[in-house]
Design a protein around this motif. Structure first.
Motif, PDB file in Angstrom:
ATOM      1  N   GLN A  11      -3.755  -4.457  -0.704  1.00  0.00           N
ATOM      2  CA  GLN A  11      -2.981  -3.309  -0.229  1.00  0.00           C
ATOM      3  C   GLN A  11      -3.838  -2.047  -0.229  1.00  0.00           C
ATOM      4  O   GLN A  11      -3.698  -1.202   0.661  1.00  0.00           O
ATOM      5  CB  GLN A  11      -1.751  -3.125  -1.116  1.00  0.00           C
ATOM      6  CG  GLN A  11      -0.724  -4.243  -0.976  1.00  0.00           C
ATOM      7  CD  GLN A  11       0.388  -4.139  -2.006  1.00  0.00           C
ATOM      8  OE1 GLN A  11       0.226  -3.555  -3.079  1.00  0.00           O
ATOM      9  NE2 GLN A  11       1.548  -4.716  -1.681  1.00  0.00           N
ATOM     10  N   LEU A  12      -4.736  -1.932  -1.221  1.00  0.00           N
ATOM     11  CA  LEU A  12      -5.626  -0.776  -1.265  1.00  0.00           C
ATOM     12  C   LEU A  12      -6.549  -0.763  -0.050  1.00  0.00           C
ATOM     13  O   LEU A  12      -6.822   0.301   0.517  1.00  0.00           O
ATOM     14  CB  LEU A  12      -6.451  -0.796  -2.550  1.00  0.00           C
ATOM     15  CG  LEU A  12      -7.385   0.410  -2.760  1.00  0.00           C
ATOM     16  CD1 LEU A  12      -6.569   1.695  -2.895  1.00  0.00           C
ATOM     17  CD2 LEU A  12      -8.257   0.214  -3.997  1.00  0.00           C
ATOM     18  N   GLU A  13      -7.016  -1.933   0.354  1.00  0.00           N
ATOM     19  CA  GLU A  13      -7.865  -2.016   1.545  1.00  0.00           C
ATOM     20  C   GLU A  13      -7.103  -1.564   2.784  1.00  0.00           C
ATOM     21  O   GLU A  13      -7.640  -0.863   3.646  1.00  0.00           O
ATOM     22  CB  GLU A  13      -8.383  -3.444   1.726  1.00  0.00           C
ATOM     23  CG  GLU A  13      -9.397  -3.868   0.677  1.00  0.00           C
ATOM     24  CD  GLU A  13     -10.195  -5.094   1.091  1.00  0.00           C
ATOM     25  OE1 GLU A  13     -10.762  -5.084   2.194  1.00  0.00           O
ATOM     26  OE2 GLU A  13     -10.246  -6.054   0.312  1.00  0.00           O
ATOM     27  N   ASP A  14      -5.831  -1.969   2.889  1.00  0.00           N
ATOM     28  CA  ASP A  14      -5.001  -1.530   4.020  1.00  0.00           C
ATOM     29  C   ASP A  14      -4.812  -0.019   3.997  1.00  0.00           C
ATOM     30  O   ASP A  14      -4.879   0.650   5.039  1.00  0.00           O
ATOM     31  CB  ASP A  14      -3.629  -2.223   3.980  1.00  0.00           C
ATOM     32  CG  ASP A  14      -3.719  -3.721   4.236  1.00  0.00           C
ATOM     33  OD1 ASP A  14      -4.731  -4.155   4.827  1.00  0.00           O
ATOM     34  OD2 ASP A  14      -2.783  -4.442   3.841  1.00  0.00           O
ATOM     35  N   LEU A  15      -4.587   0.522   2.806  1.00  0.00           N
ATOM     36  CA  LEU A  15      -4.396   1.963   2.672  1.00  0.00           C
ATOM     37  C   LEU A  15      -5.689   2.716   2.958  1.00  0.00           C
ATOM     38  O   LEU A  15      -5.658   3.831   3.493  1.00  0.00           O
ATOM     39  CB  LEU A  15      -3.875   2.298   1.267  1.00  0.00           C
ATOM     40  CG  LEU A  15      -2.425   1.883   0.992  1.00  0.00           C
ATOM     41  CD1 LEU A  15      -2.096   2.028  -0.490  1.00  0.00           C
ATOM     42  CD2 LEU A  15      -1.465   2.727   1.829  1.00  0.00           C
ATOM     43  N   LEU A  16      -6.820   2.110   2.619  1.00  0.00           N
ATOM     44  CA  LEU A  16      -8.102   2.738   2.930  1.00  0.00           C
ATOM     45  C   LEU A  16      -8.266   2.879   4.440  1.00  0.00           C
ATOM     46  O   LEU A  16      -8.720   3.925   4.924  1.00  0.00           O
ATOM     47  CB  LEU A  16      -9.253   1.911   2.353  1.00  0.00           C
ATOM     48  CG  LEU A  16     -10.667   2.355   2.778  1.00  0.00           C
ATOM     49  CD1 LEU A  16     -10.934   3.795   2.348  1.00  0.00           C
ATOM     50  CD2 LEU A  16     -11.716   1.417   2.189  1.00  0.00           C
ATOM     51  N   GLN A  17      -7.909   1.847   5.168  1.00  0.00           N
ATOM     52  CA  GLN A  17      -7.995   1.922   6.627  1.00  0.00           C
ATOM     53  C   GLN A  17      -7.123   3.044   7.164  1.00  0.00           C
ATOM     54  O   GLN A  17      -7.513   3.774   8.087  1.00  0.00           O
ATOM     55  CB  GLN A  17      -7.590   0.582   7.250  1.00  0.00           C
ATOM     56  CG  GLN A  17      -8.513  -0.577   6.926  1.00  0.00           C
ATOM     57  CD  GLN A  17      -9.964  -0.266   7.237  1.00  0.00           C
ATOM     58  OE1 GLN A  17     -10.289   0.222   8.326  1.00  0.00           O
ATOM     59  NE2 GLN A  17     -10.849  -0.543   6.289  1.00  0.00           N
ATOM     60  N   LEU A  18      -5.956   3.197   6.566  1.00  0.00           N
ATOM     61  CA  LEU A  18      -5.055   4.277   6.968  1.00  0.00           C
ATOM     62  C   LEU A  18      -5.679   5.638   6.658  1.00  0.00           C
ATOM     63  O   LEU A  18      -5.617   6.568   7.466  1.00  0.00           O
ATOM     64  CB  LEU A  18      -3.712   4.129   6.250  1.00  0.00           C
ATOM     65  CG  LEU A  18      -2.645   5.194   6.552  1.00  0.00           C
ATOM     66  CD1 LEU A  18      -2.313   5.214   8.034  1.00  0.00           C
ATOM     67  CD2 LEU A  18      -1.392   4.920   5.722  1.00  0.00           C
ATOM     68  N   LEU A  19      -6.290   5.750   5.490  1.00  0.00           N
ATOM     69  CA  LEU A  19      -6.957   6.997   5.101  1.00  0.00           C
ATOM     70  C   LEU A  19      -8.059   7.358   6.087  1.00  0.00           C
ATOM     71  O   LEU A  19      -8.204   8.520   6.482  1.00  0.00           O
ATOM     72  CB  LEU A  19      -7.542   6.868   3.695  1.00  0.00           C
ATOM     73  CG  LEU A  19      -6.582   6.922   2.515  1.00  0.00           C
ATOM     74  CD1 LEU A  19      -7.303   6.496   1.248  1.00  0.00           C
ATOM     75  CD2 LEU A  19      -6.012   8.318   2.346  1.00  0.00           C
ATOM     76  N   LEU A  20      -8.849   6.359   6.470  1.00  0.00           N
ATOM     77  CA  LEU A  20      -9.963   6.609   7.378  1.00  0.00           C
ATOM     78  C   LEU A  20      -9.476   7.031   8.754  1.00  0.00           C
ATOM     79  O   LEU A  20     -10.075   7.904   9.394  1.00  0.00           O
ATOM     80  CB  LEU A  20     -10.839   5.354   7.486  1.00  0.00           C
ATOM     81  CG  LEU A  20     -11.565   4.945   6.196  1.00  0.00           C
ATOM     82  CD1 LEU A  20     -12.301   3.630   6.383  1.00  0.00           C
ATOM     83  CD2 LEU A  20     -12.533   6.040   5.755  1.00  0.00           C
ATOM     84  N   VAL A  21      -8.380   6.436   9.208  1.00  0.00           N
ATOM     85  CA  VAL A  21      -7.806   6.808  10.506  1.00  0.00           C
ATOM     86  C   VAL A  21      -7.295   8.244  10.463  1.00  0.00           C
ATOM     87  O   VAL A  21      -7.580   9.062  11.346  1.00  0.00           O
ATOM     88  CB  VAL A  21      -6.662   5.844  10.896  1.00  0.00           C
ATOM     89  CG1 VAL A  21      -5.899   6.390  12.110  1.00  0.00           C
ATOM     90  CG2 VAL A  21      -7.217   4.465  11.206  1.00  0.00           C
TER      91      VAL A  21
END
Length: 249
Positions: free
Chosen positions: A19-29
């Motif tokens: 889930q942290l990896e998914d949230l990281l992608q969101l942060l980067l976007v």
């Protein structure tokens, strides 16, 4: 072999990291988009809620078996090597802010624009959390040297004598009961110091985010999450390399 407590938290942690990896992608976007401030705040709230969930489950796990969080089987040896009282050291967050401030990468440019007032507040927070770190370390040292307490030394002698010199069954049971009480006291102390360290981590995270703007907070959380994710990947990669035998090459 893992205990049920370790197995349960391992499963939770694997899911939490995904889930942290998914949230990281969101942060980067979000970091690349010129969105409204409310958009930055929303994703920061999601990350902080994600971290709060981790500590909630961790504390419940520690209450069942505190030793499992001091020797976490869900982490690689590399990750374990960098633990500070079961987690990341608060001062690491301030070093990360410094690194992002000095970075030339446009993706982390928002922290390069920190105001003088923000820098002063960050330094004040760093000093405050340094005191917290030292308090935790003193308590951890106290727990460690407690192993040499006179009562525990005498108890170790009593247990050895009762079991090696043919003591009565009643005497052995009595000594075992005293040992259990003593060990329970030590484990309670470890749980207390773990919570002290976690509180220092949470205070640091909240303090840093309070100083930064929403956009800066997104960049900070993205960098912190990326480090945690990559450290895990590097650790697992090294584990796999260590498992390779000369005959397998």
């Amino acid at each position: 072999m893992r205990t049920q407590v370790e197995e349960n938290f391992s499963n939770f942690y694997d899911k939490w990291m995904r889930q942290l990896e998914d949230l990281l992608q969101l942060l980067l976007v979000v970091s690349k988009e010129h969105t409204q401030e409310a958009g930055y705040e929303a994703v920061v709230d999601r990350l902080t809620a994600h971290h709060k969930e981790f500590y909630t489950v961790k504390w419940a796990t520690a209450h069942e078996d505190v030793l499992s969080v001091f020797t976490p089987v869900w982490l690689s040896p590399l990750e374990n090597a960098y633990l500070w009282v079961t987690g990341w050291k608060p001062s690491m967050a301030f070093r990360l802010v410094e690194s992002l401030r000095g970075a030339q990468n446009p993706a982390t440019g928002s922290l390069a624009g920190m105001t003088e007032e923000q820098v002063k507040k960050m330094e004040a927070l760093r000093g405050k959390m340094k005191v917290e770190e030292e308090r935790v370390e003193r308590e951890m040292e106290r727990q460690q040297v407690a192993m040499a307490d006179r009562k525990l030394v005498e108890l170790a002698r009593l247990e050895r004598r009762a079991k090696s010199e043919g003591g009565s069954a009643a005497a052995v049971v009595q000594v075992d009961g005293l040992v259990e009480v003593a060990l329970k006291g030590l484990l309670v102390g470890l749980e207390r110091v773990m919570k002290m360290a976690d509180c220092a981590r949470l205070k640091t995270l909240k303090g840093v985010l309070d100083v930064l703007t929403p956009m800066q907070s997104v960049d900070f959380l993205a960098a912190k999450s990326m480090l945690q994710i990559q450290m895990r990947k590097w650790g697992k990669m090294r584990e796999k390399c260590n498992f390779v035998k000369p005959t397998d090459i």
